[in-house]
Enzyme design. Structure first.
Site, PDB file in Angstrom:
ATOM      1  N   GLY A 251     -12.988  -1.336   7.811  1.00  0.00           N
ATOM      2  CA  GLY A 251     -13.758  -0.100   7.897  1.00  0.00           C
ATOM      3  C   GLY A 251     -14.346   0.302   6.554  1.00  0.00           C
ATOM      4  O   GLY A 251     -15.547   0.590   6.440  1.00  0.00           O
ATOM      5  N   THR A 252     -13.508   0.307   5.524  1.00  0.00           N
ATOM      6  CA  THR A 252     -13.957   0.697   4.176  1.00  0.00           C
ATOM      7  C   THR A 252     -15.052  -0.224   3.673  1.00  0.00           C
ATOM      8  O   THR A 252     -16.101   0.220   3.182  1.00  0.00           O
ATOM      9  CB  THR A 252     -12.762   0.669   3.200  1.00  0.00           C
ATOM     10  OG1 THR A 252     -11.792   1.637   3.605  1.00  0.00           O
ATOM     11  CG2 THR A 252     -13.207   0.974   1.782  1.00  0.00           C
TER      12      THR A 252
ATOM     13  N   ASP B  94      -8.397  -5.156   5.640  1.00  0.00           N
ATOM     14  CA  ASP B  94      -7.507  -4.929   6.772  1.00  0.00           C
ATOM     15  C   ASP B  94      -8.346  -4.731   8.032  1.00  0.00           C
ATOM     16  O   ASP B  94      -8.697  -5.679   8.713  1.00  0.00           O
ATOM     17  CB  ASP B  94      -6.602  -3.734   6.482  1.00  0.00           C
ATOM     18  CG  ASP B  94      -5.472  -3.590   7.502  1.00  0.00           C
ATOM     19  OD1 ASP B  94      -5.444  -4.353   8.485  1.00  0.00           O
ATOM     20  OD2 ASP B  94      -4.611  -2.718   7.323  1.00  0.00           O
TER      21      ASP B  94
ATOM     22  N   ARG C  68       0.821  -1.225   0.000  1.00  0.00           N
ATOM     23  CA  ARG C  68       0.000   0.000   0.000  1.00  0.00           C
ATOM     24  C   ARG C  68       0.847   1.264   0.000  1.00  0.00           C
ATOM     25  O   ARG C  68       0.354   2.348  -0.285  1.00  0.00           O
ATOM     26  CB  ARG C  68      -0.948  -0.016   1.201  1.00  0.00           C
ATOM     27  CG  ARG C  68      -2.138  -0.929   1.006  1.00  0.00           C
ATOM     28  CD  ARG C  68      -2.971  -1.072   2.258  1.00  0.00           C
ATOM     29  NE  ARG C  68      -2.319  -1.919   3.243  1.00  0.00           N
ATOM     30  CZ  ARG C  68      -2.872  -2.275   4.391  1.00  0.00           C
ATOM     31  NH1 ARG C  68      -4.082  -1.835   4.702  1.00  0.00           N
ATOM     32  NH2 ARG C  68      -2.238  -3.058   5.242  1.00  0.00           N
TER      33      ARG C  68
ATOM     34  N   LYS D 261     -15.836   7.816  -2.221  1.00  0.00           N
ATOM     35  CA  LYS D 261     -15.418   8.035  -0.833  1.00  0.00           C
ATOM     36  C   LYS D 261     -14.248   9.001  -0.806  1.00  0.00           C
ATOM     37  O   LYS D 261     -13.566   9.226  -1.798  1.00  0.00           O
ATOM     38  CB  LYS D 261     -15.005   6.715  -0.170  1.00  0.00           C
ATOM     39  CG  LYS D 261     -13.720   6.123  -0.749  1.00  0.00           C
ATOM     40  CD  LYS D 261     -13.320   4.836  -0.057  1.00  0.00           C
ATOM     41  CE  LYS D 261     -11.985   4.350  -0.616  1.00  0.00           C
ATOM     42  NZ  LYS D 261     -11.536   3.094   0.005  1.00  0.00           N
TER      43      LYS D 261
ATOM     44  N   ARG E 123     -10.739   9.697   1.708  1.00  0.00           N
ATOM     45  CA  ARG E 123      -9.932   9.075   2.761  1.00  0.00           C
ATOM     46  C   ARG E 123      -9.221  10.146   3.572  1.00  0.00           C
ATOM     47  O   ARG E 123      -8.701  11.119   3.030  1.00  0.00           O
ATOM     48  CB  ARG E 123      -8.890   8.131   2.130  1.00  0.00           C
ATOM     49  CG  ARG E 123      -8.122   7.303   3.147  1.00  0.00           C
ATOM     50  CD  ARG E 123      -7.158   6.345   2.449  1.00  0.00           C
ATOM     51  NE  ARG E 123      -7.854   5.323   1.703  1.00  0.00           N
ATOM     52  CZ  ARG E 123      -8.302   4.188   2.240  1.00  0.00           C
ATOM     53  NH1 ARG E 123      -8.147   3.966   3.536  1.00  0.00           N
ATOM     54  NH2 ARG E 123      -8.892   3.285   1.501  1.00  0.00           N
TER      55      ARG E 123
END
Length: 323
Positions: A234-235, A231, A101, A199, A201
């Site tokens: 949340g997303t 992970d 990432r 969305k 971030r």
């Protein structure tokens, strides 16, 4: 003088995910090379192979799961040991690429750790990399050598098609950046409609997102929400609730890498998702397993890729049918 030895396939594994490595080796018709690996009192890692690896075509499997830095270091040490033991070719097999990432700079004074990872393995002695569903395609260019980028999409999509194919489906990307992946999913599922979640971030908190809005028609459809990893969840759980609020009949979450950190399991269990489908690129503890979770094996994909590389075949043909 003629060489009397034949090309020799040898499969090695770190300690992060032995079950997957053993399954891969079994499908290749071989076993894992016996390896001594342990920590010294000060936590330094020691590795030694218990049989000769000279002249071998070596494939070193290690999953970069938590504790990530420890398993990456063990992976690097294993590659270095092979290089110094005169293995002819060393292929690093990392089903999940650690630090993927961190593939670009979002702000000044940040590292590009995914590039650093590639440099470390090249310096250690790796000739080739095999990985599954990289977070960003450009990571393939970070390594100075061949990179085989495998896709778990056929395994995941065929499972979804077999179980839910008789219902009205829509494929949903959790953000605009993964639309291309969603398009491949749509094609695999027979051209079902696409949608994505808009969305934003938070730059100061990388695991948090805000402002979900569905772009596309999901009314009355079973939505297949696709991503490369889960992970903290949340997303993906916020996207699930946004889809249900927009009139979706149900949500199936499909992701390749089940990192499942911190609150992820509770969030997924308590979400509106009907099922969470993942692969075993990362090991799952008993605490990370729950009723909604389905884990598919990635071993057939990895073993076939290793076979193609070893036999100088075509890895690309595994996905598009062309050599």
């Amino acid at each position: 003088m003629k060489r009397t030895t034949e090309k020799n396939l040898m499969v090695f594994s770190g300690r992060a995910h032995l079950d997957l490595a053993e399954e891969v080796a079994q499908q290749l018709g071989t076993g894992l090379v016996p390896t001594a690996a342990y920590e010294f009192a000060n936590s330094e890692i020691y590795v030694r192979y218990e049989e000769s690896v000279r002249g071998s075509d070596a494939f070193v499997i290690q999953c970069h799961t938590a504790p990530v830095n420890e398993w990456i270091m063990e992976h690097l040490i294993m590659v270095d040991a092979l290089k110094r033991a005169s293995a002819k070719r060393i292929t690093v097999v990392m089903p999940f690429y650690g630090y993927a990432r961190q593939d670009k700079k979002h702000r000044g004074r940040e590292p590009i750790s995914a590039r650093l990872m590639a440099d470390l393995f090249k310096t250690a002695g790796a000739d080739r990399l095999i990985s599954v569903d990289l977070h960003a395609d450009q990571i393939q260019g970070f390594f100075d050598g061949p990179v085989d980028h495998l896709m778990a999409l056929p395994i995941l999509a065929d499972y979804v098609k077999e179980k839910y194919g008789d219902q009205q489906l829509a494929v949903v990307s959790p953000d605009a950046g993964r639309i291309k992946v969603a398009e491949r999913w749509s094609a695999r599922l027979g051209g079902v409609p696409l949608a994505f979640i808009h969305k934003s971030r938070r730059t100061d908190r990388p695991n948090e997102t805000v402002a979900n809005r569905v772009v596309g028609d999901v009314q009355g459809r079973i939505c297949v929400l696709v991503d490369d990893m889960i992970d903290t969840a949340g997303t993906i759980t916020k996207a699930t609730e946004a889809l249900m609020a927009d009139g979706a009949a149900g949500v199936i979450i499909a992701a390749t890498h089940p990192i499942l950190s911190g609150p992820a399991v509770d969030r997924l269990k308590n979400s509106s998702a009907t099922e969470v489908v993942v692969t075993n690129t990362l090991p799952l503890s008993d605490e990370q397993r729950f009723d909604k979770l389905t884990c598919l094996s990635i071993a057939p994909l990895i073993s076939r890729a290793i076979k193609e590389v070893f036999e100088d075949g075509s890895v690309t043909s595994m996905f598009d049918g062309n050599a």
